[in-house]
Motif scaffolding. Structure first.
Motif, PDB file in Angstrom:
ATOM      1  N   PRO A   1       6.325   2.578  35.828  1.00  0.00           N
ATOM      2  CA  PRO A   1       6.901   3.821  36.369  1.00  0.00           C
ATOM      3  C   PRO A   1       5.826   4.850  36.723  1.00  0.00           C
ATOM      4  N   TYR A   2       5.979   5.424  37.891  1.00  0.00           N
ATOM      5  CA  TYR A   2       5.088   6.450  38.440  1.00  0.00           C
ATOM      6  C   TYR A   2       3.727   5.897  38.876  1.00  0.00           C
TER       7      TYR A   2
ATOM      8  N   GLN B   1      -4.182   8.338  29.050  1.00  0.00           N
ATOM      9  CA  GLN B   1      -4.890   7.291  28.292  1.00  0.00           C
ATOM     10  C   GLN B   1      -3.961   6.065  28.213  1.00  0.00           C
ATOM     11  N   VAL B   2      -4.479   4.925  28.609  1.00  0.00           N
ATOM     12  CA  VAL B   2      -3.638   3.724  28.707  1.00  0.00           C
ATOM     13  C   VAL B   2      -4.240   2.586  27.873  1.00  0.00           C
ATOM     14  N   GLN B   3      -3.355   1.878  27.146  1.00  0.00           N
ATOM     15  CA  GLN B   3      -3.741   0.652  26.445  1.00  0.00           C
ATOM     16  C   GLN B   3      -2.948  -0.519  27.034  1.00  0.00           C
ATOM     17  N   VAL B   4      -3.640  -1.628  27.273  1.00  0.00           N
ATOM     18  CA  VAL B   4      -2.984  -2.835  27.793  1.00  0.00           C
ATOM     19  C   VAL B   4      -3.254  -3.984  26.818  1.00  0.00           C
ATOM     20  N   ARG B   5      -2.165  -4.616  26.360  1.00  0.00           N
ATOM     21  CA  ARG B   5      -2.288  -5.715  25.403  1.00  0.00           C
ATOM     22  C   ARG B   5      -1.647  -6.974  25.987  1.00  0.00           C
ATOM     23  N   ARG B   6      -2.294  -8.094  25.787  1.00  0.00           N
ATOM     24  CA  ARG B   6      -1.656  -9.365  26.151  1.00  0.00           C
ATOM     25  C   ARG B   6      -0.814  -9.823  24.965  1.00  0.00           C
ATOM     26  N   MET B   7       0.466 -10.073  25.221  1.00  0.00           N
ATOM     27  CA  MET B   7       1.383 -10.462  24.164  1.00  0.00           C
ATOM     28  C   MET B   7       1.291 -11.976  23.934  1.00  0.00           C
ATOM     29  N   ALA B   8       1.676 -12.390  22.724  1.00  0.00           N
ATOM     30  CA  ALA B   8       1.701 -13.820  22.415  1.00  0.00           C
ATOM     31  C   ALA B   8       2.749 -14.517  23.264  1.00  0.00           C
TER      32      ALA B   8
ATOM     33  N   THR C   1       0.842   0.876  26.361  1.00  0.00           N
ATOM     34  CA  THR C   1       1.031   2.156  25.678  1.00  0.00           C
ATOM     35  C   THR C   1       0.326   3.221  26.510  1.00  0.00           C
ATOM     36  N   ILE C   2       1.082   4.268  26.902  1.00  0.00           N
ATOM     37  CA  ILE C   2       0.538   5.319  27.775  1.00  0.00           C
ATOM     38  C   ILE C   2       0.616   6.650  27.036  1.00  0.00           C
ATOM     39  N   TYR C   3      -0.542   7.292  26.860  1.00  0.00           N
ATOM     40  CA  TYR C   3      -0.615   8.595  26.214  1.00  0.00           C
ATOM     41  C   TYR C   3      -0.828   9.654  27.294  1.00  0.00           C
ATOM     42  N   GLU C   4      -0.076  10.754  27.183  1.00  0.00           N
ATOM     43  CA  GLU C   4      -0.216  11.849  28.147  1.00  0.00           C
ATOM     44  C   GLU C   4      -0.665  13.110  27.409  1.00  0.00           C
ATOM     45  N   ASN C   5      -1.543  13.830  28.033  1.00  0.00           N
ATOM     46  CA  ASN C   5      -2.160  15.002  27.404  1.00  0.00           C
ATOM     47  C   ASN C   5      -1.354  16.274  27.639  1.00  0.00           C
ATOM     48  N   VAL C   6      -0.045  16.155  27.695  1.00  0.00           N
ATOM     49  CA  VAL C   6       0.844  17.310  27.864  1.00  0.00           C
ATOM     50  C   VAL C   6       2.091  17.074  27.023  1.00  0.00           C
ATOM     51  N   GLU C   7       2.805  18.146  26.659  1.00  0.00           N
ATOM     52  CA  GLU C   7       4.000  18.002  25.836  1.00  0.00           C
ATOM     53  C   GLU C   7       5.173  17.448  26.630  1.00  0.00           C
ATOM     54  N   ASP C   8       5.296  17.805  27.880  1.00  0.00           N
ATOM     55  CA  ASP C   8       6.407  17.346  28.705  1.00  0.00           C
ATOM     56  C   ASP C   8       5.849  16.409  29.779  1.00  0.00           C
ATOM     57  N   GLY C   9       5.546  15.166  29.371  1.00  0.00           N
ATOM     58  CA  GLY C   9       4.887  14.229  30.273  1.00  0.00           C
ATOM     59  C   GLY C   9       5.845  13.516  31.203  1.00  0.00           C
ATOM     60  N   LEU C  10       5.280  12.690  32.028  1.00  0.00           N
ATOM     61  CA  LEU C  10       6.084  11.944  32.995  1.00  0.00           C
ATOM     62  C   LEU C  10       6.953  10.884  32.322  1.00  0.00           C
ATOM     63  N   LEU C  11       6.382  10.230  31.305  1.00  0.00           N
ATOM     64  CA  LEU C  11       7.057   9.076  30.728  1.00  0.00           C
ATOM     65  C   LEU C  11       7.554   9.304  29.306  1.00  0.00           C
ATOM     66  N   ALA C  12       6.875  10.141  28.532  1.00  0.00           N
ATOM     67  CA  ALA C  12       7.192  10.302  27.110  1.00  0.00           C
ATOM     68  C   ALA C  12       8.501  11.041  26.914  1.00  0.00           C
ATOM     69  N   ASP C  13       9.172  10.707  25.792  1.00  0.00           N
ATOM     70  CA  ASP C  13      10.385  11.426  25.430  1.00  0.00           C
ATOM     71  C   ASP C  13      10.032  12.828  24.976  1.00  0.00           C
ATOM     72  N   GLN C  14      11.072  13.673  24.862  1.00  0.00           N
ATOM     73  CA  GLN C  14      10.879  15.075  24.472  1.00  0.00           C
ATOM     74  C   GLN C  14      10.181  15.139  23.108  1.00  0.00           C
ATOM     75  N   GLY C  15       9.125  15.905  23.015  1.00  0.00           N
ATOM     76  CA  GLY C  15       8.408  16.094  21.777  1.00  0.00           C
ATOM     77  C   GLY C  15       7.420  15.003  21.447  1.00  0.00           C
ATOM     78  N   MET C  16       7.264  14.050  22.334  1.00  0.00           N
ATOM     79  CA  MET C  16       6.313  12.957  22.092  1.00  0.00           C
ATOM     80  C   MET C  16       5.352  12.874  23.260  1.00  0.00           C
ATOM     81  N   ASN C  17       4.151  12.384  22.980  1.00  0.00           N
ATOM     82  CA  ASN C  17       3.160  12.276  24.061  1.00  0.00           C
ATOM     83  C   ASN C  17       2.734  10.833  24.319  1.00  0.00           C
ATOM     84  N   ALA C  18       3.463   9.841  23.748  1.00  0.00           N
ATOM     85  CA  ALA C  18       3.127   8.432  23.947  1.00  0.00           C
ATOM     86  C   ALA C  18       4.362   7.663  24.388  1.00  0.00           C
ATOM     87  N   THR C  19       4.170   6.751  25.332  1.00  0.00           N
ATOM     88  CA  THR C  19       5.234   5.883  25.815  1.00  0.00           C
ATOM     89  C   THR C  19       4.802   4.421  25.629  1.00  0.00           C
TER      90      THR C  19
END
Length: 375
Positions: free
Chosen positions: A126-127, A157-164, A92-110
């Protein structure tokens, strides 16, 4: 004159029957006690006949010794945080801008789900490009991704989770409830935990043996020892193969016993007295309690201890148990039966005499009937 001739003929017929009965082989379950002793090495036979005593029971008391190689015992549990090739990660990648590199329009988390760690140990973000994941912890991967993205988007801001269901798996086969391929996860890092994950045993635990194959190495233990001795509850490794199977040892019971059969071991150790009990005990109408024999091929080392002389190679040994002796029952209780032993109980001497008399009585009656018909 005719009566005298008739009596002489009957007498001659009776003598002929006695000779014929003595010369023929009457039905019986096997060799007699004297015939077994006649086949001993001491009488130019090919087997050593040995009376069982305390010294013999100690020398022959062997139970299969199972265990794991030291490398298995020394292996630590797989760390819950170390990423390996084949693992699946969630990002999960959070960007501190409205028009980020990865997030969709109007969202700040990918959210990037199920990012597979390749065989070379890398993931692609990506990137951020190719990131070395294998050998790192989720926290270390988080920092690597953050550093790469920080050059292109402010304060990511990045979160990394190990999946089951990560890439480290073991296969469990044999006498378990649910054989299959299972991932090594936090609750299933040790042998006992993985056996529980596969549904437990489908056979009695007393006769269950567990084999672990790891590359060119293998080891096996009794299932019960996994819980009696925590050191053999070994940590698992990717690719381990776990086989659960029933103890395949058996002995054969013959002669004047309740049942004559091949008998599987139902415990780790079986004594001679227990073996006899397994087949219904001695037949009171036939058995000679002084003639309980155990036939076995002894390895050279044990044969030398038992015989007290140097021998070359395995030896045929016949052990004799006399249950009528004051210590006979104790010795039978302490004498350990081993795989492929033959337990044989001889018939009492009077049994053969009874068979001879029965055969003679029946045959003489037949002759007399024939003579009566002919007279």
């Amino acid at each position: 004159m005719n009566n005298k001739a008739s009596r002489l003929a009957k007498g001659a017929a009776l003598m002929a029957l006695v000779a014929a009965t003595a010369g023929c082989g009457l039905p019986r379950s096997g060799p007699s006690k004297s015939e077994i002793f006649a086949g001993s090495v001491q009488r130019e036979g090919d087997a050593f006949v040995v009376a069982v005593d305390d010294r013999v029971t100690r020398a022959t008391a062997l139970v299969p010794a199972l265990g794991f190689p030291q490398a298995f015992l020394d292996a630590g549990r797989l760390g819950s945080d170390t990423i390996r090739p084949g693992d699946t990660l969630g990002l999960t990648i959070y960007e501190n801008v409205e028009d980020g590199l990865l997030a969709d329009q109007g969202m700040n988390a990918t959210v990037l789900e199920e990012v597979q760690v390749g065989g070379d140990g890398f993931i692609f973000v990506p990137y951020a490009g190719r990131i070395r994941a294998a050998g790192n912890t989720p926290e270390a991967v988080r920092r690597l991704i953050t550093d790469r993205l920080d050059e292109q988007t402010p304060d990511p801001q990045v979160q990394v989770r190990r999946m089951a269901g990560d890439g480290a798996t073991v296969s469990v086969v044999g006498d378990v409830t649910a054989p299959g391929v299972y991932p090594i996860q936090r609750p299933t890092r040790t042998l006992a935990q993985m056996l529980a994950r596969s549904g437990g045993l489908a056979i009695a635990p007393e006769v269950a043996q567990v084999t672990v194959v790891r590359g060119p190495h293998r080891g096996e233990v009794w299932f019960e020892d996994i819980f009696r001795d925590p050191t053999v509850d070994v940590a698992l490794r990717d690719g381990d193969k776990i086989l659960v199977e029933q103890d395949d040892r058996s002995f054969t019971a013959l002669g004047a016993t309740g049942t004559q059969a091949r008998v599987d071991f139902e415990e780790r150790s079986i004594s001679a007295i227990e073996a006899i009990a397994r087949v219904g005990g001695l037949r009171t109408s036939l058995a000679d309690p002084t003639g309980v024999f155990v036939f076995r091929n002894e390895p050279e080392a044990i044969a030398e201890q038992v015989l007290g002389v140097d021998v070359a190679g395995p030896q045929r040994v016949v052990y004799v148990l006399d249950l009528t002796e004051p210590t006979g029952m104790f010795e039978a209780r302490d004498f350990v039966i081993r795989d492929r032993d033959t337990v044989y109980v001889t018939e009492a001497p009077y049994v053969q005499w009874s068979k001879v008399l029965t055969a003679l009585t029946g045959t003489v009656g037949t002759v007399e009937t024939l003579n009566d018909v002919g007279s």
